[in-house]
Design an enzyme around this catalytic site. Sequence first.
Site: not given
Length: 801
Positions: A536, A460, A409, A296, A477, A414, A412
């Site tokens: 995870h 995601r 990661d 990560d 998440d 985010e 979107e």
Amino acid sequence: MKILPKYILSFSILIFFGMNSLFISAQNTERSFKSFENKGGVVSVVTNDGYYRFQAYSPEIMETSFIPTGEKFIPESYSVVLEPSIVDLKVSEDPSSLKMETSGITVVVSKKPFQVKYFYEGEEIISEKKGYSKSETHEKLDFNIAEYEMLFGGGARALGMNRRGNKLELYNRADYGYGTKSSLLNYTLPIVLSSEKYMLHFDNSPIGFLDLDSNHSNTLSYETISGRKTYQLIVGKTWEKITENYTLLTGRQPLPPRWVFGNFSSRFGYHSQKEVENTITKFKKDSIPVDAVILDLYWFGHDIKGTMGNLEFVKDSFPEPKKMIGKLADQGVKTVLVTEPFILTTSKKWNEAVNENVLAKDSLGNPYKFDFYFGNTGLVDIFDPKGKEWFWNIYKDLKSYGVAGWWGDLGEPEVHPTKLKHKTGTADELHNVYGHYWAKLIKEGYESDFPEERPFILMRAGAAGSQRFGLIPWSGDVNRGWNGLKPQPEISLQMGLQGLAYMHSDLGGFAGDLEDDELYIRWLQYGVFQPIFRPHAQEDVASEPVFKNEETKALAKKAIELRYKLLPYNYTLAFENNQSGKPLMRPLFFEEPDNYKMYAVSNTYLWGDSFLVSPVLNPGITSKEVIFPATNNWFDFYTGKKYAKGTVANVKIEEDHIPVFVRGGSFIPMAKPMQTTANYDPSTLDVYFYYDEQSKKSDAIIYNDNGKTSDAFEKGMFEMVKMESVLDMDTVTIKIAKEVGENATSEINLIELHVENLGKEVKFVWVNGIKYTGKNYMHLGKLNIPVRFDQNETIIKIEFN
């Protein structure tokens, strides 16, 4: 066939008798038919306010577009890759209607009042209501639906299987710590599926809504801020055929590398090279199989905030990254790095990104800067060729370190301000396809620079059709609690219907610091029978089994070892998905599409064709009710106990496994124990045949290749074991043969065949016409026969007294 609950059926027949239709169809009285043209397989219907464009991609895929007056047809699609085939389309007109007929779908355009209706196999399946309309904020397409239909789709949500009654926002957004219910998650899709066996895909990228009859007026609608008014209707005689047609339209998932089906070591996050190496050492010491470690965001910064966008190893924490990655690879452990598309103004790459002009812009053409949780940032414009090339070069450089996979990661994205502008459109026009084009960037980079290698792309967020880039999604998440575990089968089942067969969850749960060993084990046991086995979590409570107490560690180890034993089954399942688009996890209504009750079930599902899985989703339970589909008898995977088809049984819950059953007549291939898929040895495989006197015929395959070369099947670099069984009175005949591709080296040399559940006394066993007298071939009521591939086909006949 219409699926009608009994209380609706009698009422419906009285009211809707005739015309092969069970709909009350609202119509558009303001739209009028003017003329039509049939040219080059495209039928254009001119109306008073625009024109319709109908085009068949196949007899079971029909595309419809409405182009309002003053607009032009937009041919570009981000999702569709299928070229329209030459379909025998019969067009006929009479005074009241225009009819377009294929061997599958028929479209009828009523002239007055105006309406578009769709039929399949003589039955109306859906019709436009008002069709296209426009308000101050949105453009809309709406449809009539029957009052008894159940609706699915809209991407990843936690709402129950039947999503009718909800208005679903189409805007990819994280829901941190979600539990039993979440109406909006990271991966939305403009797709609706119906219990009436059809799918609607709205082929448009800008944000909007899917309204699944939220006002209870038997209306389905799609709303968007702009773009195409185009949708594809996809049908088929079975659910398998519908998913096959949809993935034919939008692309199929490439076969992932074989190591992806192993166990991942992952947490948020490993702070140093030493911590990574020590963790893998513990896996090896405890003899717990592991295939990958995921790093990560601490690989590029000491702190969560202020460092995103560095995209290079921190030298003091990771002093020798190439050496570390090489050492892990020597142990059969791949390294996966997290990356994000946000370049913070405090990061090492900010000035470079500005100078290279690769960031999304504001209205003045300057890099658009904004604040979010991790700091003040810009966003890589992957829609600009310069941004795409710059970002890929970073991946290419890191690939030289030996990195084997990528975790994309926050894609979107985010945070994606409305006023931000990309090279090809605004933030709101491109928001829902950002992850799609990010995955495309990596896939195309591999095709250009590493063409023989299969990429691993964990993200995601994406869009319709992202599966063709190899995108493997996870469910975000999720809360580390029983309320987080409960919706996971539903989310994966729904996404599998929508082409994303690898949707999975952070095993054990991600958000929070709850330490619940029962929850952890039940989540991992479920994880054995879902696409990706990847514990995870936030680091407050360890996600890796090696840091658990001895009892929990032992139970986790048992689950992981079973995952590895099932590698040949799971890899074959992935191959079937690659070839046909069949989901890995399948709802029970795949078995009984005319059984209305099956459409609401998500707590029991099929893993491939052979396994029926019923996860433990509540704490402390000692038994669970399990539905057994009426298609076959089922056998307990662990005890062999038989459950009759079409029944419901209360099954005892055991600590060391969840309820799992095998379809009668199935062939289950299993591998010998291993510590990493790098040591997978397919030369000798165990195959368990679940004899059932009511299963008259069955067949299966085992697919094998080198686990790493892209398009290995198409290149002839594969081998395939084909197995079939036929029951005839007092004899069962099993045929086993092997096909070897023209460019393959055969690895499977021996099949140890185990015939399970023999309730009869065996009289004789014949192998290729010769009576078999092998040592201990009958043991504990099971028949064991070695099958060697020194001839084209082995025929085994088992005669009973």
